[in-house]
Design an enzyme around this catalytic site. Structure first.
Site, PDB file in Angstrom:
ATOM      1  N   ASP A   1       0.852  -1.281   0.085  1.00 29.81           N
ATOM      2  CA  ASP A   1      -0.026  -0.024   0.030  1.00 29.81           C
ATOM      3  C   ASP A   1       0.819   1.263   0.118  1.00 29.81           C
ATOM      4  O   ASP A   1       0.503   2.335   0.427  1.00 29.81           O
ATOM      5  CB  ASP A   1      -0.890   0.145   1.074  1.00 29.81           C
ATOM      6  CG  ASP A   1      -1.620  -1.388   1.150  1.00 29.81           C
ATOM      7  OD1 ASP A   1      -2.316  -1.783   0.159  1.00 29.81           O
ATOM      8  OD2 ASP A   1      -1.953  -1.903   2.440  1.00 29.81           O
TER       9      ASP A   1
ATOM     10  N   LYS B   1       2.357   1.978  -5.280  1.00 30.69           N
ATOM     11  CA  LYS B   1       2.948   1.856  -6.339  1.00 30.69           C
ATOM     12  C   LYS B   1       2.038   2.033  -7.698  1.00 30.69           C
ATOM     13  O   LYS B   1       2.704   2.362  -8.699  1.00 30.69           O
ATOM     14  CB  LYS B   1       3.318   0.150  -6.331  1.00 30.69           C
ATOM     15  CG  LYS B   1       4.151  -0.224  -5.432  1.00 30.69           C
ATOM     16  CD  LYS B   1       4.306  -1.699  -5.064  1.00 30.69           C
ATOM     17  CE  LYS B   1       2.960  -2.553  -4.274  1.00 30.69           C
ATOM     18  NZ  LYS B   1       2.777  -2.177  -3.054  1.00 30.69           N
TER      19      LYS B   1
ATOM     20  N   GLY C   1      -4.443  -4.035  -4.504  1.00 25.70           N
ATOM     21  CA  GLY C   1      -5.142  -3.116  -4.851  1.00 25.70           C
ATOM     22  C   GLY C   1      -4.568  -1.893  -5.492  1.00 25.70           C
ATOM     23  O   GLY C   1      -3.965  -1.139  -4.483  1.00 25.70           O
ATOM     24  N   HIS C   2      -4.087  -1.650  -6.733  1.00 24.34           N
ATOM     25  CA  HIS C   2      -3.316  -0.700  -6.983  1.00 24.34           C
ATOM     26  C   HIS C   2      -4.320   0.551  -7.275  1.00 24.34           C
ATOM     27  O   HIS C   2      -4.970   0.346  -8.360  1.00 24.34           O
ATOM     28  CB  HIS C   2      -2.462  -0.887  -8.140  1.00 24.34           C
ATOM     29  CG  HIS C   2      -1.367  -2.032  -7.640  1.00 24.34           C
ATOM     30  ND1 HIS C   2      -0.411  -2.757  -8.660  1.00 24.34           N
ATOM     31  CD2 HIS C   2      -0.904  -2.424  -6.550  1.00 24.34           C
ATOM     32  CE1 HIS C   2       0.300  -3.470  -7.854  1.00 24.34           C
ATOM     33  NE2 HIS C   2       0.190  -3.161  -6.744  1.00 24.34           N
TER      34      HIS C   2
ATOM     35  N   GLN D   1       2.314  -5.805  -3.284  1.00 28.11           N
ATOM     36  CA  GLN D   1       2.641  -6.006  -1.878  1.00 28.11           C
ATOM     37  C   GLN D   1       4.027  -5.164  -1.553  1.00 28.11           C
ATOM     38  O   GLN D   1       4.225  -4.238  -2.302  1.00 28.11           O
ATOM     39  CB  GLN D   1       2.649  -7.291  -1.445  1.00 28.11           C
ATOM     40  CG  GLN D   1       1.313  -8.081  -1.559  1.00 28.11           C
ATOM     41  CD  GLN D   1       1.044  -8.800  -2.907  1.00 28.11           C
ATOM     42  OE1 GLN D   1       1.746  -9.403  -3.471  1.00 28.11           O
ATOM     43  NE2 GLN D   1      -0.290  -8.219  -3.170  1.00 28.11           N
TER      44      GLN D   1
END
Ligand code: IMP
Length: 423
Positions: A13, A16, A40-41, A224
């Protein structure tokens, strides 16, 4: 042509997705190398927020091809939803998104096994995203998995059935209450597979090899963070893949001597979602302020993220393990308004002061030792150049650069693409 890497240095988080989106204009190919829909990008531009789980974060740019590499695990159900969410943007997905035949598939029963395993652990649970990541990588390394390339076989459903049946008996072994309708889940899975099959499957290592020979610029996108790495993270509270730089070699087939720059992303403070040790975690108003101002809720699960001060001991470790060449500091704007800021520069480890990350960082072994620095009041979110940054923030940045011995090349001052200061 070397392949550049971009990866998270904390517990995920870090932002990225935003930075890959910002950097994509400089690259011809964006290639995701590990993880799956546990990620979750988040990207924001033109007033719209996008969350991607499996699809690389370069998808919104016309200039780049996006590759889901062999190290990634794909859930066709989630993949189908991601594709549906992208439909309204009229992107030419077919010509800019390719999938590695060697990527493994997350079956519905992998998700059920994840849930059963977590339920059986009680308080010791990992805090998994329940997306089936652990069981899928277990099948990969156990040499039982199903890969994207299997979907090109006539009899892929036989292979599926044999594996799913085995999983069902494993679910029974856990002896936990788990209600599910496998028929429904399988219907959804097959629909997802049909969508996936509309895309082009490639031998991505060969594709990337040729692209390098042709001088194409490639950015490998991690998911991650380094402290969730299966080998180097806070085991067992980690994910099931190598999130660190070496994961890009195995997750894409890029040889180590072809790695160029390693971009390491970190937040100006620290967060963690799920269980596991977090030495600088805050349980006071400061932590609550970070969570509120930083909107610290998981992009995949919506769970609140735990917040704390920046941990330089852990960050140095991540910089070393990855060979980071360029740092990028995210969410500096969230720290505006703190009178003083704390940075953890060493640990009290079983009564001794140490400055490296020890084997065990559980609270009974480790207490953080802090250096206090001056905070800043200014709202950073409208700033667009290095010169505008407040002096106290520049001192914070210089302090980190000196300690980490790597330059900070980007300071992000808000979630939007435009709120990015290059140094
Ligand atoms: P899993 O990867 O879903 O098995 O989850 C294992 C651990 O990694 C849990 O603590 C999750 O919260 C954490 N995790 C997995 N993916 C992410 C991510 O993208 N961001 C932050 N934490 C993650």
């Amino acid at each position: 042509m070397a392949v550049d890497l971009l990866l998270g240095l904390q517990w995920g988080d870090e932002g990225k997705g935003k930075i890959v989106d910002v950097l994509t204009k400089n690259y011809d190919i964006i290639a995701r190398f590990q993880g799956g829909p546990n990620a979750g990008h988040t990207l924001e531009f033109d007033g719209i927020k996008h969350v991607l789980h499996t699809i690389p974060s370069g998808i919104f740019h016309d200039n780049a091809v996006n590759i889901v590499g062999n190290g990634v695990v794909i859930d066709p159900v989630i993949f189908k939803k991601e594709l549906e969410n992208l439909k309204k943007f009229n992107l030419d997905i077919a010509s800019k998104l390719f999938i590695s035949r060697k990527a493994h598939l997350i079956l519905p029963t992998h998700r059920l096994l994840d849930a059963a395993s977590e339920a059986s652990k009680g308080k010791a649970k990992i805090g998994s995203t329940l997306k089936g990541i652990g069981p899928t990588y277990m099948d990969k390394t156990g040499r039982n998995g199903m890969r994207v390339g299997d979907l090109e076989l006539e009899n892929w459903k036989d292979k599926y059935r044999a594996l799913a049946d085995k999983h069902e008996s494993m679910i029974d072994y856990y002896d936990v209450d788990l209600e599910y309708n496998l028929k429904e889940l399988e219907l959804e899975f097959c629909e997802g597979v049909e969508e996936l099959k509309k895309l082009t499957f490639i031998d991505s290592e060969e594709y990337l090899h040729q692209a390098q020979r042709e001088g194409k610029k490639i950015l490998a996108e991690g998911a991650q963070g380094s402290l969730l790495d299966i080998d180097f993270g806070t085991y067992p509270f980690v994910t099931s893949s190598n999130t660190t730089a070496a994961g890009a070699c195995t997750g894409l087939g890029v040889p180590p001597n072809k790695i160029g720059k390693v971009f390491g992303i970190f937040k100006a403070y620290a967060t963690r979602v799920g269980s596991g040790p977090f030495p600088t975690e805050l349980f006071d108003e400061d932590g609550k302020t970070m969570a509120r101002v930083g909107n610290e809720f998981g992009a995949t699960t919506g769970r609140p993220r735990r917040c704390g001060w920046l941990d330089l001991v852990a960050l140095k470790y991540a910089v070393q393990v990855n060979g980071v060449t360029d740092l990028m500091m995210m969410k500096g704007d969230v720290l505006s308004g703190f009178k003083t800021l704390k940075i953890c520069t060493s640990y009290n480890y079983q009564g001794k002061e140490i400055s490296h990350l020890p084997y065990n960082i559980e609270p009974e072994n480790v207490t953080p030792i802090y250096t206090e620095v001056e905070g800043w009041e200014d709202d950073l979110t409208k700033m667009s150049s290095d010169e505008e940054l407040p002096n106290a923030l520049n001192s914070y940045i210089s302090f980190l650069e000196k300690e980490l011995e790597v330059p900070i090349k980007i300071v992000s001052v808000g979630p939007d693409r435009t709120q990015t200061i290059h140094r």
